[in-house]
Design an enzyme around this catalytic site. Structure first.
Site, PDB file in Angstrom:
ATOM      1  N   ARG A 129       7.311  54.995  17.036  1.00  0.00           N
ATOM      2  CA  ARG A 129       6.765  55.215  15.698  1.00  0.00           C
ATOM      3  C   ARG A 129       5.315  54.761  15.715  1.00  0.00           C
ATOM      4  O   ARG A 129       4.890  54.056  16.631  1.00  0.00           O
ATOM      5  CB  ARG A 129       7.554  54.424  14.649  1.00  0.00           C
ATOM      6  CG  ARG A 129       7.400  52.958  14.843  1.00  0.00           C
ATOM      7  CD  ARG A 129       8.201  52.134  13.898  1.00  0.00           C
ATOM      8  NE  ARG A 129       8.237  50.796  14.441  1.00  0.00           N
ATOM      9  CZ  ARG A 129       9.162  49.894  14.181  1.00  0.00           C
ATOM     10  NH1 ARG A 129      10.164  50.196  13.401  1.00  0.00           N
ATOM     11  NH2 ARG A 129       9.100  48.710  14.703  1.00  0.00           N
ATOM     12  N   TYR A 155     -20.332  55.289 -11.219  1.00  0.00           N
ATOM     13  CA  TYR A 155     -20.254  54.059 -10.431  1.00  0.00           C
ATOM     14  C   TYR A 155     -19.149  53.150 -10.964  1.00  0.00           C
ATOM     15  O   TYR A 155     -18.706  53.295 -12.103  1.00  0.00           O
ATOM     16  CB  TYR A 155     -21.592  53.303 -10.442  1.00  0.00           C
ATOM     17  CG  TYR A 155     -21.977  52.746 -11.790  1.00  0.00           C
ATOM     18  CD1 TYR A 155     -21.530  51.483 -12.193  1.00  0.00           C
ATOM     19  CD2 TYR A 155     -22.783  53.469 -12.665  1.00  0.00           C
ATOM     20  CE1 TYR A 155     -21.866  50.977 -13.437  1.00  0.00           C
ATOM     21  CE2 TYR A 155     -23.126  52.971 -13.910  1.00  0.00           C
ATOM     22  CZ  TYR A 155     -22.664  51.723 -14.297  1.00  0.00           C
ATOM     23  OH  TYR A 155     -22.983  51.216 -15.519  1.00  0.00           O
ATOM     24  N   LYS A 206      13.048  57.449  12.226  1.00  0.00           N
ATOM     25  CA  LYS A 206      13.535  57.275  13.594  1.00  0.00           C
ATOM     26  C   LYS A 206      14.050  58.596  14.149  1.00  0.00           C
ATOM     27  O   LYS A 206      13.716  58.994  15.264  1.00  0.00           O
ATOM     28  CB  LYS A 206      14.637  56.212  13.601  1.00  0.00           C
ATOM     29  CG  LYS A 206      14.959  55.686  14.979  1.00  0.00           C
ATOM     30  CD  LYS A 206      16.123  54.702  14.922  1.00  0.00           C
ATOM     31  CE  LYS A 206      15.713  53.415  14.222  1.00  0.00           C
ATOM     32  NZ  LYS A 206      16.877  52.562  13.923  1.00  0.00           N
ATOM     33  N   SER A 264     -20.395  52.649 -20.329  1.00  0.00           N
ATOM     34  CA  SER A 264     -19.722  51.861 -19.303  1.00  0.00           C
ATOM     35  C   SER A 264     -18.341  51.507 -19.853  1.00  0.00           C
ATOM     36  O   SER A 264     -18.233  50.906 -20.923  1.00  0.00           O
ATOM     37  CB  SER A 264     -20.521  50.602 -18.984  1.00  0.00           C
ATOM     38  OG  SER A 264     -19.850  49.871 -17.980  1.00  0.00           O
ATOM     39  N   MET A 293      18.496  47.510   8.154  1.00  0.00           N
ATOM     40  CA  MET A 293      19.747  48.237   8.205  1.00  0.00           C
ATOM     41  C   MET A 293      20.379  47.963   9.559  1.00  0.00           C
ATOM     42  O   MET A 293      19.718  47.547  10.482  1.00  0.00           O
ATOM     43  CB  MET A 293      19.483  49.729   8.037  1.00  0.00           C
ATOM     44  CG  MET A 293      18.497  50.025   6.931  1.00  0.00           C
ATOM     45  SD  MET A 293      19.266  50.128   5.324  1.00  0.00           S
ATOM     46  CE  MET A 293      20.052  51.697   5.509  1.00  0.00           C
ATOM     47  N   GLY A 331      14.769  45.827  10.740  1.00  0.00           N
ATOM     48  CA  GLY A 331      15.826  44.841  10.628  1.00  0.00           C
ATOM     49  C   GLY A 331      16.631  44.929   9.347  1.00  0.00           C
ATOM     50  O   GLY A 331      17.549  44.149   9.137  1.00  0.00           O
ATOM     51  N   CYS A 335     -16.994  48.939 -15.864  1.00  0.00           N
ATOM     52  CA  CYS A 335     -17.327  47.549 -15.566  1.00  0.00           C
ATOM     53  C   CYS A 335     -16.147  46.591 -15.737  1.00  0.00           C
ATOM     54  O   CYS A 335     -16.277  45.398 -15.546  1.00  0.00           O
ATOM     55  CB  CYS A 335     -18.525  47.078 -16.380  1.00  0.00           C
ATOM     56  SG  CYS A 335     -18.191  47.025 -18.143  1.00  0.00           S
ATOM     57  N   ARG A 367      22.767  54.517  14.661  1.00  0.00           N
ATOM     58  CA  ARG A 367      21.527  53.845  14.283  1.00  0.00           C
ATOM     59  C   ARG A 367      21.027  54.321  12.930  1.00  0.00           C
ATOM     60  O   ARG A 367      20.881  55.516  12.711  1.00  0.00           O
ATOM     61  CB  ARG A 367      20.438  54.137  15.325  1.00  0.00           C
ATOM     62  CG  ARG A 367      20.924  54.043  16.740  1.00  0.00           C
ATOM     63  CD  ARG A 367      19.882  54.524  17.731  1.00  0.00           C
ATOM     64  NE  ARG A 367      18.667  53.736  17.696  1.00  0.00           N
ATOM     65  CZ  ARG A 367      17.574  54.058  18.368  1.00  0.00           C
ATOM     66  NH1 ARG A 367      17.531  55.164  19.102  1.00  0.00           N
ATOM     67  NH2 ARG A 367      16.504  53.281  18.284  1.00  0.00           N
ATOM     68  N   HIS A 388      11.790  39.243  15.155  1.00  0.00           N
ATOM     69  CA  HIS A 388      11.878  39.564  13.731  1.00  0.00           C
ATOM     70  C   HIS A 388      10.761  38.872  12.949  1.00  0.00           C
ATOM     71  O   HIS A 388      10.062  39.498  12.150  1.00  0.00           O
ATOM     72  CB  HIS A 388      13.252  39.131  13.204  1.00  0.00           C
ATOM     73  CG  HIS A 388      13.431  39.346  11.740  1.00  0.00           C
ATOM     74  ND1 HIS A 388      13.142  38.377  10.811  1.00  0.00           N
ATOM     75  CD2 HIS A 388      13.835  40.433  11.045  1.00  0.00           C
ATOM     76  CE1 HIS A 388      13.382  38.861   9.595  1.00  0.00           C
ATOM     77  NE2 HIS A 388      13.809  40.102   9.713  1.00  0.00           N
TER      78      HIS A 388
HETATM   79  P1  ADP Z   1      16.085  49.086  14.509  1.00  0.00           P
HETATM   80  O1  ADP Z   1      15.886  50.097  13.451  1.00  0.00           O
HETATM   81  O2  ADP Z   1      16.441  47.761  13.992  1.00  0.00           O
HETATM   82  O3  ADP Z   1      14.960  49.078  15.484  1.00  0.00           O
HETATM   83  P2  ADP Z   1      17.588  50.598  16.426  1.00  0.00           P
HETATM   84  O4  ADP Z   1      18.371  51.738  15.914  1.00  0.00           O
HETATM   85  O5  ADP Z   1      16.314  50.940  17.082  1.00  0.00           O
HETATM   86  O6  ADP Z   1      17.402  49.530  15.284  1.00  0.00           O
HETATM   87  O7  ADP Z   1      18.521  49.846  17.421  1.00  0.00           O
HETATM   88  C1  ADP Z   1      18.214  48.603  17.901  1.00  0.00           C
HETATM   89  C2  ADP Z   1      18.253  48.575  19.390  1.00  0.00           C
HETATM   90  O8  ADP Z   1      19.510  49.011  19.870  1.00  0.00           O
HETATM   91  C3  ADP Z   1      17.264  49.480  20.049  1.00  0.00           C
HETATM   92  O9  ADP Z   1      16.030  48.889  20.150  1.00  0.00           O
HETATM   93  C4  ADP Z   1      17.874  49.653  21.412  1.00  0.00           C
HETATM   94  O10 ADP Z   1      17.495  48.603  22.235  1.00  0.00           O
HETATM   95  C5  ADP Z   1      19.343  49.603  21.133  1.00  0.00           C
HETATM   96  N1  ADP Z   1      19.876  50.944  21.166  1.00  0.00           N
HETATM   97  C6  ADP Z   1      19.939  51.831  20.157  1.00  0.00           C
HETATM   98  N2  ADP Z   1      20.453  52.987  20.592  1.00  0.00           N
HETATM   99  C7  ADP Z   1      20.692  52.827  21.914  1.00  0.00           C
HETATM  100  C8  ADP Z   1      21.192  53.683  22.927  1.00  0.00           C
HETATM  101  N3  ADP Z   1      21.537  54.948  22.688  1.00  0.00           N
HETATM  102  N4  ADP Z   1      21.315  53.186  24.163  1.00  0.00           N
HETATM  103  C9  ADP Z   1      20.947  51.902  24.421  1.00  0.00           C
HETATM  104  N5  ADP Z   1      20.470  51.067  23.525  1.00  0.00           N
HETATM  105  C10 ADP Z   1      20.337  51.519  22.264  1.00  0.00           C
HETATM  106 MG    MG Z   2      14.468  50.097  16.867  1.00  0.00          MG
END
Ligand code: ADP
Ligand code: MG
Ligand code: MG
Length: 890
Positions: free
Chosen positions: A335, A866, A22, A778, A102, A100, A846, A91, A451
């Site tokens: 990503r 092969y 990320k 073989s 972390m 989802g 084989c 984040r 999710h």
């Molecule tokens: P995940 O790895 O689960 O996708 P993220 O770090 O992307 O978690 O955070 C989840 C959500 O939180 C993001 O999709 C976004 O909508 C919101 N978010 C994260 N950082 C910001 C930010 N700086 N401003 C507004 N929303 C944020």
């Molecule tokens: Mg995200």
């Protein structure tokens, strides 16, 4: 000096090891000039130091402080200032995306003091309190470890009291009261207050993200995805932007191509007046992204331009998370997107055609296992059965199973071999184990990016989500469909992840169109065409030949349609079963040479007919026939059964069947403590006079018959389980004798290459000698693995294998994927020594490893000619053989 913090502006996508996926992509987008809220990344190095010592590394706080000050100066707002405060998101983001797994915390910096400032600066009191409410809730559950239910309970109660269904119905007074209650929940659960110092909030949030690396869910995910345990996660600290500032704000997820089918176009979900994970969590039902065009054409246009830029830059399907704050678009994440196998083929073929990627890259983006998934059947569409519900087709395929309502039940039933469908209103990471156990996942809420959808797609598992007509009642373990139809736990449903339909009962399946393509060559536009293009490329790229293991004309014909270039292993033992058992018994029980000869004579025409059909099906291609390998007692009745039959006859005062008695004597006489290492393979040929000669004669006469019929038979004779060249020499003499004899009788020269299996360490170690008497080698990798490890597969898999996998002695079973270090070393040695002794020695594999992707890549590297595998694995093997070559061209 260690660098623990890096500004987005200083990073790039090459630094994913250090910045996490990320963080690296946020940096890359910042460099590309995309509108990314500014921030910085705490590196995985810092996390690893934390995981080693349990404490933040020295200097980390100071470094974060310096970068924070830089951010504050750039934005003209400080963390904790009471008017117009700076708020942050914290984040997580590891090297490999772990959706989802972390926890992310939003709105760090809100306190009793700053919430008023935020209200004032945005002119929206409700928004400020809603944000504060989110912070206290997220912080409470993820950082302070208060059970999430405690907060949800309060929220649910207030909503009920106010008679509203979603958060938007709550006003400032409600939210203020909720925050007070949330703080009380925290006080009660932890004995301390929700921290009112924003810097403390930040520091503890960072440590909580570090810690979440070792959360149970994260561990399960890593094990499943084979992500190393010691990578650690980065933490991204970023200025907040607000999608919940009213109708001109919102948040969404978008894909540059359809991640389910691979079709080009705009795909995604948008939710107005929402923040953070609202879209993904399926709190409210999102709009299809296209509808943003009408709501906010400017942002929509920008979004599309950014997405086009990203796809060109990354040269692949990208997904993005974005937020619109009062008409201003911000990109929060991108990503290279996960995709279904169907989408993977389509996108790879299309991007190659568009010239965005090379052919070698296209081959690198699909895999044999993905191709295998496309061969699975789907539901018969002409079923007149009407669906009970329709949801979003989130992850394709067809699955039938008994309904279960929670993860534990799914795991429990699946362990007994039952097929189950996990039904939830929406899933969260706690459902992971159940999703793994289930055949399909069905939810009543959430969109294509919920999710359930994201995780199921990643697993290649059937998923229908957002089936709103269904009312899921987890507590009473049932769901209610339209018209009051009640489906209880254990009832069977059919889930169609390709169309989104859910049916009651088990619907018949129909073959996949890709399978039809391989069976018939029928090429339809779209997916099949993409697969066909990539297969053509694969066949033009690979060095390894791909042959099939087949014993019947029917299998041979199928293998040929799937692209097999011959038969690499025809096992002859199947030709000794069924009605022919009596003849085999007669051969075994023979007391004189004459008796044995007449038993063998009776088998000869049957074998000849088998081989004739096989050679016809594979006309013009090699058919490698292995002489009889298993110990003979495997063809006799079970000794215990015979003993019981004889004993009960005697007990009833009758004379036992004399045939039974003779059989039992033979079984006892032939008993071996360790049949795997006993009288089998070449040893049988030497010990049972006439057996291999009869098989050879059948092969030679079948060849003569095919030649007479104008065919092009290419039989090859393979001797199993030799350990010394002398064994092979003796058998070779016998074979050559028979070939000469048949040639003379039928008046045409019948020649067959004569080769041997290499499946004992001694054969591999003396390969130079063995090559003197062999036209080809073989590798029988199954037996070679058993004999190298000194274990018997069936016994080991049933007893200690799970322990070995669990303790990490095997990362994967050596019977699934070749053990490169041990067995692989023998193979390498035998290839080199064999070729040194005889340059034109043909070498194949084989064992079933011939169909395993990782093993195929290994065989390509060591110079095998092969691989041979079961017919259904042939397409994937062709693809993987090409990928092995393409990998070197990248
Ligand atoms: P995940 O790895 O689960 O996708 P993220 O770090 O992307 O978690 O955070 C989840 C959500 O939180 C993001 O999709 C976004 O909508 C919101 N978010 C994260 N950082 C910001 C930010 N700086 N401003 C507004 N929303 C944020
Ligand atoms: Mg995200
Ligand atoms: Mg073998």
């Amino acid at each position: 000096m260690n660098v623990y913090v890096s500004d987005f502006a200083d990073g790039s996508r090459e630094l994913a090891d250090l910045l996490g996926g990320k963080g690296a992509n946020l940096a890359e987008m910042t460099r590309l000039g995309l509108p990314v809220p500014p921030g910085f990344t705490v590196t995985t190095e810092a996390c690893r130091a934390f995981l080693r010592t349990g404490a933040a590394p020295e200097g980390l706080d100071a470094e974060i402080g310096r970068h924070l000050t830089g951010l504050e100066v750039a934005l003209g707002r400080r963390l904790g200032q009471t008017d117009d405060p700076l708020l942050l998101s914290v984040r997580s983001g590891a090297r490999f995306s772990m959706p989802g797994m972390m926890d992310t915390i939003l709105d760090i910096g809100l306190t009793d003091d700053t919430v008023a400032g935020l209200a004032k600066s945005t002119g929206r009191e409700r928004f400020a309190w809603d944000s504060y409410r989110r912070l206290v809730q997220m912080y409470g559950s993820t950082v302070l470890g208060v059970p999430a239910d405690a907060f949800e309970g309060v929220l649910h109660r207030v909503k009920t009291e106010r008679a509203v269904t979603d958060d938007l119905g709550l006003d400032v007074r409600d939210l203020t009261a909720i925050v007070t209650e949330f703080k009380a929940v925290i006080r009660q659960a932890t004995g301390s207050e929700f921290p009112q110092d924003p810097h403390e909030q930040l520091r503890r949030a960072v440590l909580a993200v570090f810690q979440s690396w070792n959360g149970e869910r994260a561990k399960v995910y890593r094990r499943r995805e084979r992500i190393p345990e010691d990578l650690g996660t980065a933490v991204n600290i970023q200025a907040m932007v607000y999608g919940n500032l009213g109708p001109d704000s919102g948040t969404g997820v978008a894909f540059t191509r359809d991640p389910a089918t691979g079709r080009a176009g705009v795909y995604g979900d948008y939710l107005s007046d929402a923040q953070g994970e609202d879209v993904v969590a399926g709190i409210r039902n999102a709009l299809p992204l296209q509808e943003l065009e009408a709501l906010d054409p400017t942002s929509y246009g920008r979004l599309r331009a950014h997405m086009a830029l990203l796809e060109r830059h990354y040269r692949d399907l990208c997904d993005v998370e974005f937020t619109i704050e009062r008409g201003r678009l911000w990109i929060l994440q991108t990503r290279v997107g996960k995709r279904t196998p169907e989408a993977a083929f389509r996108i790879a073929a299309d991007l190659a055609e568009e010239g965005l990627i090379t052919q070698a890259e296209a081959l690198g983006r699909v895999s044999g296992p993905q191709l295998d998934q496309l061969l699975f059947p789907r539901f018969a569409t002409d079923a007149d059965d009407r669906p009970i519900a329709h949801g979003i087709a989130a992850s394709p395929g067809a699955a039938v199973g008994a309904v279960v309502f929670d993860s534990a039940e799914a795991v429990r039933r699946a362990a007994t071999g039952e097929a189950v469908v996990l039904v939830r209103s929406e899933t969260n990471p706690d459902d992971l184990a159940g999703m793994i156990a289930a055949r399909a996942v069905l939810t009543s809420r959430g969109g294509k990016t919920s999710h359930a959808a994201v995780v199921a797609r990643g697993m290649g598992k059937v998923c229908v989500c957002g089936a709103e007509e269904l009312d899921v009642d987890t507590e009473n373990r049932r769901f209610t469909g339209p018209g009051g139809l009640v489906v209880a736990e254990g009832d069977v449903v059919s889930v169609d992840g390709t169309s989104g339909a859910v049916h009651l009962g088990a619907i018949p399946l129909r073959p996949s169109e890709v399978m039809t393509y391989f069976e018939t060559g029928e090429r339809t536009p779209g997916l099949v065409d993409a697969v066909a293009r990539l297969m053509e490329q694969a066949d033009g790229t690979r060095r390894l030949g791909v042959l099939a293991n087949a014993d019947t004309a029917e299998d041979a014909a199928r293998a040929r349609r799937f692209g097999a270039q011959g038969i690499g292993l025809c096992r002859t033992e199947h030709m000794f079963l069924g009605e022919r058992r009596g003849l085999v018994e007669a051969m075994i029980l023979a007391r004189t040479d004459d008796e044995r000869r007449s038993a063998l004579d009776a088998l000869l025409p049957l074998q000849r007919a088998d081989f004739t059909a096989l050679l016809a099906a594979m006309d013009g291609l090699p058919v490698t026939i292995r002489l009889l390998d298993p110990p003979l007692h495997e063809f006799l009745a079970d000794g215990r059964e015979l003993a019981v039959r004889i004993a009960s006859a005697r007990a009833a005062g009758q004379r036992p069947d004399p045939h039974d008695v003779r059989l039992l004597e033979a079984v006892d006489r032939m008993h071996e403590e360790n049949p795997m290492l006993g009288l089998r393979g070449v040893r049988l040929g030497l010990a049972v006079p006439g057996l291999f000669a009869m098989q050879t004669r059948a092969i030679a006469e079948a060849t003569a018959a095919r030649l007479a019929a104008g065919g092009d038979p290419r039989a090859e004779i393979m001797v199993p389980l030799i350990g010394a060249v002398e064994e092979l020499r003796l058998i070779r003499d016998e074979i050559e004798h028979v070939l000469a004899d048949v040639s003379e009788t039928c008046g045409m020269p019948i020649t067959c290459p004569i080769g041997t299996m290499i499946e004992l360490p001694r054969a591999a170690l003396t390969a130079d000698r063995v090559a003197e008497a062999a036209d080809f080698f073989s590798f029988g990798t199954n037996d070679l693995t058993q004999t190298t490890w000194g274990l018997s597969r069936d016994d080991a898999e049933a007893s200690f294998f799970p322990l070995y996998l669990d303790r990490g002695i095997f990362a994967v079973s050596p019977f699934t994927s070749i053990d490169r270090e041990g067995v692989g070393r023998l193979i390498r040695l035998a290839v080199d020594d064999g070729r040194a002794a005889r340059a034109d020695l043909r070498i194949g594999v084989c064992g079933e490893h011939g169909g395993d992707p990782a093993s195929i890549h290994f065989f390509d590297t060591v110079g095998v000619d092969y691989v041979s595998c079961s017919p259904f694995r042939v397409p994937a093997a062709r693809l993987e053989a090409a990928r092995a070559v393409a990998r070197q061209r990248l």
